[in-house]
Design a protein around this motif. Structure first.
Motif, PDB file in Angstrom:
ATOM      1  N   LEU A   1      47.385  44.100  31.650  1.00 17.92           N
ATOM      2  CA  LEU A   1      46.257  44.709  30.949  1.00 17.92           C
ATOM      3  C   LEU A   1      45.242  43.627  30.609  1.00 17.92           C
ATOM      4  CD1 LEU A   1      44.925  47.091  29.414  1.00 17.92           C
ATOM      5  CD2 LEU A   1      46.337  46.437  27.442  1.00 17.92           C
ATOM      6  N   VAL A   2      43.988  43.899  30.941  1.00 15.78           N
ATOM      7  CA  VAL A   2      42.930  42.935  30.663  1.00 15.78           C
ATOM      8  C   VAL A   2      41.681  43.698  30.241  1.00 15.78           C
ATOM      9  CG1 VAL A   2      42.140  42.885  33.076  1.00 15.78           C
ATOM     10  CG2 VAL A   2      41.740  40.897  31.597  1.00 15.78           C
ATOM     11  N   GLN A   3      40.875  43.074  29.414  1.00 16.95           N
ATOM     12  CA  GLN A   3      39.622  43.701  29.008  1.00 16.95           C
ATOM     13  C   GLN A   3      38.580  43.565  30.107  1.00 16.95           C
ATOM     14  OE1 GLN A   3      38.547  41.929  25.225  1.00 16.95           O
ATOM     15  NE2 GLN A   3      39.488  43.641  24.129  1.00 16.95           N
ATOM     16  N   ALA A   4      37.633  44.464  30.092  1.00 16.31           N
ATOM     17  CA  ALA A   4      36.541  44.392  31.049  1.00 16.31           C
ATOM     18  C   ALA A   4      35.872  43.019  30.959  1.00 16.31           C
ATOM     19  CB  ALA A   4      35.523  45.494  30.773  1.00 16.31           C
ATOM     20  N   GLY A   5      35.595  42.457  32.126  1.00 20.02           N
ATOM     21  CA  GLY A   5      35.019  41.123  32.180  1.00 20.02           C
ATOM     22  C   GLY A   5      36.045  40.016  32.269  1.00 20.02           C
ATOM     23  N   GLY A   6      37.303  40.371  32.088  1.00 25.87           N
ATOM     24  CA  GLY A   6      38.370  39.383  32.134  1.00 25.87           C
ATOM     25  C   GLY A   6      38.847  39.089  33.539  1.00 25.87           C
ATOM     26  N   SER A   7      39.877  38.255  33.619  1.00 22.49           N
ATOM     27  CA  SER A   7      40.399  37.797  34.904  1.00 22.49           C
ATOM     28  C   SER A   7      41.913  37.968  34.973  1.00 22.49           C
ATOM     29  CB  SER A   7      40.072  36.316  35.112  1.00 22.49           C
ATOM     30  OG  SER A   7      38.677  36.090  35.127  1.00 22.49           O
ATOM     31  N   LEU A   8      42.389  38.129  36.185  1.00 26.91           N
ATOM     32  CA  LEU A   8      43.818  38.121  36.474  1.00 26.91           C
ATOM     33  C   LEU A   8      44.020  37.442  37.810  1.00 26.91           C
ATOM     34  CD1 LEU A   8      45.081  41.738  35.602  1.00 26.91           C
ATOM     35  CD2 LEU A   8      45.722  39.630  34.435  1.00 26.91           C
ATOM     36  N   ARG A   9      45.179  36.850  37.972  1.00 24.75           N
ATOM     37  CA  ARG A   9      45.550  36.309  39.284  1.00 24.75           C
ATOM     38  C   ARG A   9      46.842  36.972  39.722  1.00 24.75           C
ATOM     39  NH1 ARG A   9      47.105  30.266  41.481  1.00 24.75           N
ATOM     40  NH2 ARG A   9      49.024  30.691  40.323  1.00 24.75           N
ATOM     41  N   LEU A  10      46.779  37.659  40.834  1.00 21.15           N
ATOM     42  CA  LEU A  10      47.950  38.287  41.415  1.00 21.15           C
ATOM     43  C   LEU A  10      48.588  37.342  42.420  1.00 21.15           C
ATOM     44  CD1 LEU A  10      46.596  41.889  42.094  1.00 21.15           C
ATOM     45  CD2 LEU A  10      47.534  40.923  39.984  1.00 21.15           C
ATOM     46  N   SER A  11      49.895  37.407  42.504  1.00 25.32           N
ATOM     47  CA  SER A  11      50.637  36.611  43.469  1.00 25.32           C
ATOM     48  C   SER A  11      51.451  37.531  44.372  1.00 25.32           C
ATOM     49  CB  SER A  11      51.591  35.651  42.755  1.00 25.32           C
ATOM     50  OG  SER A  11      50.895  34.766  41.920  1.00 25.32           O
ATOM     51  N   CYS A  12      51.628  37.094  45.595  1.00 27.48           N
ATOM     52  CA  CYS A  12      52.458  37.833  46.548  1.00 27.48           C
ATOM     53  C   CYS A  12      53.354  36.804  47.235  1.00 27.48           C
ATOM     54  CB  CYS A  12      51.593  38.559  47.556  1.00 27.48           C
ATOM     55  SG  CYS A  12      52.521  39.334  48.917  1.00 27.48           S
ATOM     56  N   ALA A  13      54.623  36.837  46.892  1.00 24.34           N
ATOM     57  CA  ALA A  13      55.590  35.922  47.490  1.00 24.34           C
ATOM     58  C   ALA A  13      56.217  36.577  48.707  1.00 24.34           C
ATOM     59  CB  ALA A  13      56.651  35.553  46.462  1.00 24.34           C
ATOM     60  N   ALA A  14      56.143  35.896  49.838  1.00 21.45           N
ATOM     61  CA  ALA A  14      56.649  36.436  51.096  1.00 21.45           C
ATOM     62  C   ALA A  14      57.923  35.724  51.508  1.00 21.45           C
ATOM     63  CB  ALA A  14      55.594  36.283  52.183  1.00 21.45           C
ATOM     64  N   SER A  15      58.846  36.463  52.081  1.00 26.58           N
ATOM     65  CA  SER A  15      60.092  35.875  52.568  1.00 26.58           C
ATOM     66  C   SER A  15      60.595  36.659  53.773  1.00 26.58           C
ATOM     67  CB  SER A  15      61.145  35.872  51.462  1.00 26.58           C
ATOM     68  OG  SER A  15      61.442  37.195  51.057  1.00 26.58           O
ATOM     69  N   GLY A  16      61.484  36.028  54.526  1.00 21.41           N
ATOM     70  CA  GLY A  16      62.126  36.711  55.632  1.00 21.41           C
ATOM     71  C   GLY A  16      61.348  36.693  56.931  1.00 21.41           C
TER      72      GLY A  16
END
Length: 124
Positions: free
Chosen positions: A11-26
């Motif tokens: 959850l973030v307020q408008a104007g805020g930032s997030l960083r998503l990660s995607c870990a891959a394997s196999g």
């Protein structure tokens, strides 16, 4: 077996930032195309950004240009989506996807592997 695991939503307020990660394997991901999709309630899943690591070709929704950045860490087999200046209408489940083909694709049908998704909620 190829697995993609997303993290970093919240959850973030408008104007805020997030960083998503995607870990891959196999699998061997050096030549894969990696994409981030999102699906808001009651709406179709849509591509946010995709990049071919082998060619550098990239496609991105106009609405996120200048605010969202895709990157990767080869050593960790992880791809990231940095999202800045988030807007409430960008509330959605965000999915990481991988395509074995070398090009970049808008259609989700072109992607072979999917993560389980991570929820991003932007409050106004």
């Amino acid at each position: 077996q190829v697995q993609l695991v997303e993290s970093g939503g919240g959850l973030v307020q408008a104007g805020g930032s997030l960083r998503l990660s995607c870990a891959a394997s196999g699998g061997t991901f050096g030549s894969y195309t990696m994409g981030w999709f999102r699906q808001a309630p009651g709406k179709e899943r849509e591509l946010v950004v995709a990049i071919s690591w082998s060619t550098g070709a990239r496609i991105q929704r106009d609405s996120v240009k200048g605010r969202f950045t895709i990157s990767r860490d080869n050593a960790k087999n992880t791809v990231y989506l940095q999202m800045d200046s988030l807007e409430p209408e960008e509330t959605a489940v965000y999915y990481c996807a991988a395509a074995k083909r070398g090009g970049v694709y808008w259609s989700q049908a072109a992607y072979d592997y999917w993560g389980q998704g991570t929820q991003v909620t932007v409050s106004s």
